[in-house]
Design an enzyme around this catalytic site. Structure first.
Site, PDB file in Angstrom:
ATOM      1  N   CYS A 116       0.817  -1.223   0.000  1.00 19.64           N
ATOM      2  CA  CYS A 116       0.000   0.000   0.000  1.00 19.64           C
ATOM      3  C   CYS A 116       0.848   1.270   0.000  1.00 19.64           C
ATOM      4  CB  CYS A 116      -0.933   0.000   1.202  1.00 19.64           C
ATOM      5  SG  CYS A 116      -1.978  -1.446   1.277  1.00 19.64           S
ATOM      6  N   HIS A 256      -2.299   7.189   3.370  1.00 25.67           N
ATOM      7  CA  HIS A 256      -2.881   5.998   2.731  1.00 25.67           C
ATOM      8  C   HIS A 256      -4.234   5.687   3.353  1.00 25.67           C
ATOM      9  CE1 HIS A 256      -3.794   2.043   1.478  1.00 25.67           C
ATOM     10  NE2 HIS A 256      -3.380   1.452   2.580  1.00 25.67           N
ATOM     11  N   ASN A 286     -10.050   0.515   0.914  1.00 29.11           N
ATOM     12  CA  ASN A 286      -8.586   0.511   0.825  1.00 29.11           C
ATOM     13  C   ASN A 286      -8.189   0.008  -0.566  1.00 29.11           C
ATOM     14  OD1 ASN A 286      -5.872  -0.133   0.936  1.00 29.11           O
ATOM     15  ND2 ASN A 286      -5.959  -1.049   2.976  1.00 29.11           N
TER      16      ASN A 286
HETATM   17  O1  UT7 Z   1      -3.453  -1.075   3.646  1.00 22.16           O
HETATM   18  C1  UT7 Z   1      -2.484  -1.445   4.556  1.00 22.16           C
HETATM   19  C2  UT7 Z   1      -2.804  -2.678   5.176  1.00 22.16           C
HETATM   20  N1  UT7 Z   1      -4.068  -2.816   5.856  1.00 22.16           N
HETATM   21  C3  UT7 Z   1      -4.420  -2.086   6.906  1.00 22.16           C
HETATM   22  O2  UT7 Z   1      -3.830  -1.098   7.258  1.00 22.16           O
HETATM   23  C4  UT7 Z   1      -5.601  -2.578   7.703  1.00 22.16           C
HETATM   24  C5  UT7 Z   1      -5.273  -2.500   9.148  1.00 22.16           C
HETATM   25  N2  UT7 Z   1      -6.260  -3.106  10.018  1.00 22.16           N
HETATM   26  C6  UT7 Z   1      -7.526  -2.675  10.147  1.00 22.16           C
HETATM   27  O3  UT7 Z   1      -7.976  -1.772   9.466  1.00 22.16           O
HETATM   28  C7  UT7 Z   1      -8.357  -3.285  11.231  1.00 22.16           C
HETATM   29  O4  UT7 Z   1      -7.545  -4.106  12.024  1.00 22.16           O
HETATM   30  C8  UT7 Z   1      -9.575  -4.120  10.713  1.00 22.16           C
HETATM   31  C9  UT7 Z   1     -10.623  -3.188  10.166  1.00 22.16           C
HETATM   32  C10 UT7 Z   1      -9.136  -5.105   9.664  1.00 22.16           C
HETATM   33  C11 UT7 Z   1     -10.197  -4.871  11.863  1.00 22.16           C
HETATM   34  O5  UT7 Z   1     -10.559  -3.982  12.903  1.00 22.16           O
HETATM   35  P1  UT7 Z   1     -10.110  -4.272  14.408  1.00 22.16           P
HETATM   36  O6  UT7 Z   1     -10.686  -3.210  15.212  1.00 22.16           O
HETATM   37  O7  UT7 Z   1      -8.612  -4.402  14.430  1.00 22.16           O
HETATM   38  O8  UT7 Z   1     -10.833  -5.632  14.707  1.00 22.16           O
HETATM   39  P2  UT7 Z   1     -10.210  -7.050  15.103  1.00 22.16           P
HETATM   40  O9  UT7 Z   1      -9.502  -7.649  13.935  1.00 22.16           O
HETATM   41  O10 UT7 Z   1      -9.463  -6.908  16.383  1.00 22.16           O
HETATM   42  O11 UT7 Z   1     -11.545  -7.860  15.367  1.00 22.16           O
HETATM   43  C12 UT7 Z   1     -12.448  -7.480  16.382  1.00 22.16           C
HETATM   44  C13 UT7 Z   1     -13.671  -8.392  16.289  1.00 22.16           C
HETATM   45  C14 UT7 Z   1     -13.318  -9.874  16.202  1.00 22.16           C
HETATM   46  O12 UT7 Z   1     -14.295 -10.599  16.917  1.00 22.16           O
HETATM   47  P3  UT7 Z   1     -13.978 -11.159  18.375  1.00 22.16           P
HETATM   48  O13 UT7 Z   1     -12.775 -12.053  18.207  1.00 22.16           O
HETATM   49  O14 UT7 Z   1     -13.682  -9.945  19.222  1.00 22.16           O
HETATM   50  O15 UT7 Z   1     -15.234 -11.881  18.735  1.00 22.16           O
HETATM   51  C15 UT7 Z   1     -13.479 -10.171  14.724  1.00 22.16           C
HETATM   52  O16 UT7 Z   1     -13.792 -11.503  14.476  1.00 22.16           O
HETATM   53  O17 UT7 Z   1     -14.432  -8.076  15.103  1.00 22.16           O
HETATM   54  C16 UT7 Z   1     -14.633  -9.277  14.365  1.00 22.16           C
HETATM   55  N3  UT7 Z   1     -14.686  -8.952  12.950  1.00 22.16           N
HETATM   56  C17 UT7 Z   1     -15.803  -8.589  12.319  1.00 22.16           C
HETATM   57  N4  UT7 Z   1     -17.069  -8.440  12.753  1.00 22.16           N
HETATM   58  C18 UT7 Z   1     -17.988  -8.038  11.851  1.00 22.16           C
HETATM   59  C19 UT7 Z   1     -13.650  -8.931  12.062  1.00 22.16           C
HETATM   60  N5  UT7 Z   1     -14.102  -8.561  10.852  1.00 22.16           N
HETATM   61  C20 UT7 Z   1     -15.433  -8.340  10.994  1.00 22.16           C
HETATM   62  C21 UT7 Z   1     -16.438  -7.945  10.106  1.00 22.16           C
HETATM   63  N6  UT7 Z   1     -17.694  -7.803  10.570  1.00 22.16           N
HETATM   64  N7  UT7 Z   1     -16.181  -7.682   8.804  1.00 22.16           N
END
Ligand code: UT7
Length: 330
Positions: A116, A256, A286
């Site tokens: 990215c 980004h 993204n």
């Molecule tokens: O472009 C450069 C590379 N990419 C990035 O920079 C992306 C960086 N990361 C992010 O943007 C975020 O980490 C995400 C948006 C991908 C995820 O957000 P988060 O606040 O870090 O959530 P998490 O991965 O810690 O997940 C929290 C919860 C989990 O459930 P439990 O384990 O707490 O029960 C996930 O399973 O949210 C759950 N979850 C979802 N729930 C509903 C993960 N994806 C989803 C979803 N819908 N799409």
């Protein structure tokens, strides 16, 4: 030895495919909700390429717009750099496809892989080709069709990414304008937290890799999130220092567009107020290497960029790789 010249942006462009996928559409595909996606990422919709559209098609459309804005023809382009994580082919390069599609008959070209951070890396490399006098017109493009390397059953990733392309024509500008400083860094020890595992010779695409989904983007989201926030402000500060500037000098910061919360956290660490921050993640998601290029073009076309403005573009992604460029707009 040729004399160094200023190198800047002569024209910008962007293209996103027509098809739109909303958060409501995703609710019917995986276990997610519009509310979760909006609050955790800021994304409302994303654009997806049609079946007959490849990365080079998106790239060529964005590049044509950039050349039109710069008032130059394809034959004037000396070199093409395409930053992408989703090339048409591993071999040959997407730059070759773009060269053929646009009719840049005198150009050389390469692809560049910096996740990215790709657009920022591409303008850093391309601007040095201009600055040294090696080339007069360099076309830099960030382009992605990530929809074909995303696992549409994986809610951790499929809600995030979108397809699109951003482009800029680089050329000589008056000394003191254009690119004034850059910083780039990588950390291969964290390469595994954001990758397409089966995509090269280390892990070839086999039936087993396909069945296990290792041909798609794998991301440990919260680890990538933390690293992004850790690196984007520090790379910005290093690039500013090289340009003999401080964060107070920034007129426009283009981060980004990975996640609204990452953009806000980066701006907060740099004390950048909302009116100096460009955000369009809600419309496109993204778009990886394309995101900064798309944002720059939208900023230019919407009148957010003025003569003399000091603009910082900063990117972060797979590698891990990060980088920033500082420029003064002509
Ligand atoms: O472009 C450069 C590379 N990419 C990035 O920079 C992306 C960086 N990361 C992010 O943007 C975020 O980490 C995400 C948006 C991908 C995820 O957000 P988060 O606040 O870090 O959530 P998490 O991965 O810690 O997940 C929290 C919860 C989990 O459930 P439990 O384990 O707490 O029960 C996930 O399973 O949210 C759950 N979850 C979802 N729930 C509903 C993960 N994806 C989803 C979803 N819908 N799409």
């Amino acid at each position: 030895m040729q004399q160094l010249t200023g190198a800047g942006i002569l024209g910008t462009g962007h293209y996103v495919p027509e098809r739109v996928l909303t958060n409501a559409d995703l609710e019917n595909m995986v276990d997610t909700s519009d509310e979760w996606i909006r609050t955790r990422t800021g994304i409302e919709k994303r654009h997806l390429a049609a079946d007959n559209e490849d990365t080079s098609d998106l790239a060529s459309k964005a590049a044509q717009q950039a050349m039109d804005a710069a008032g130059i023809s394809p034959e004037e382009i000396d070199f093409i750099i395409v930053a992408t994580a989703s090339p048409d082919y591993t071999v040959p390069s997407t730059a070759c496809m773009v060269q053929q599609k646009l009719g840049c008959t005198k150009a050389g070209g390469i692809d560049l892989s910096a996740g990215c951070a790709g657009f920022v890396y591409a303008v850093s490399v391309g601007s040095q080709m201009v600055r040294t006098g090696m080339y007069k017109k360099v076309l830099v493009i960030g382009a992605e069709v990530l929809s074909r390397v995303v696992n549409w059953n994986d809610r951790n990733t499929c809600i995030l990414f979108g397809d699109g392309a951003g482009a800029a024509v680089l050329g000589p500008v008056e000394e003191g304008y254009g690119f004034l400083g850059a910083d780039m860094g990588v950390d291969g020890s964290l390469g595994n937290i954001l990758s397409i595992p089966a995509s090269g010779v280390a892990e070839p695409v086999t039936h087993r890799a396909i069945d296990s989904g290792r041909i798609y983007i794998h991301m440990e989201g919260s680890e990538v999130f933390k690293a992004a926030v850790r690196h984007m402000d520090s790379t910005t500060l290093r690039a500013l220092e090289k340009a003999d500037m401080t964060k107070e000098d920034i007129d426009l910061l283009i981060v980004h567009q990975a996640n609204y919360r990452i953009i806000q956290a980066t701006a907060k660490k740099l004390d950048i107020p909302a009116d100096k921050l460009f955000i369009n993640i809600e419309k496109y998601g993204n778009t990886s290497a394309a995101s900064v290029g798309i944002a720059l073009d939208e900023a230019v076309r919407s009148g957010r960029v003025h003569h003399g403005d000091r603009i910082v573009m900063t990117g972060f992604g797979a590698g891990l790789a990060w980088g920033s460029v500082v420029m003064r707009w002509m």
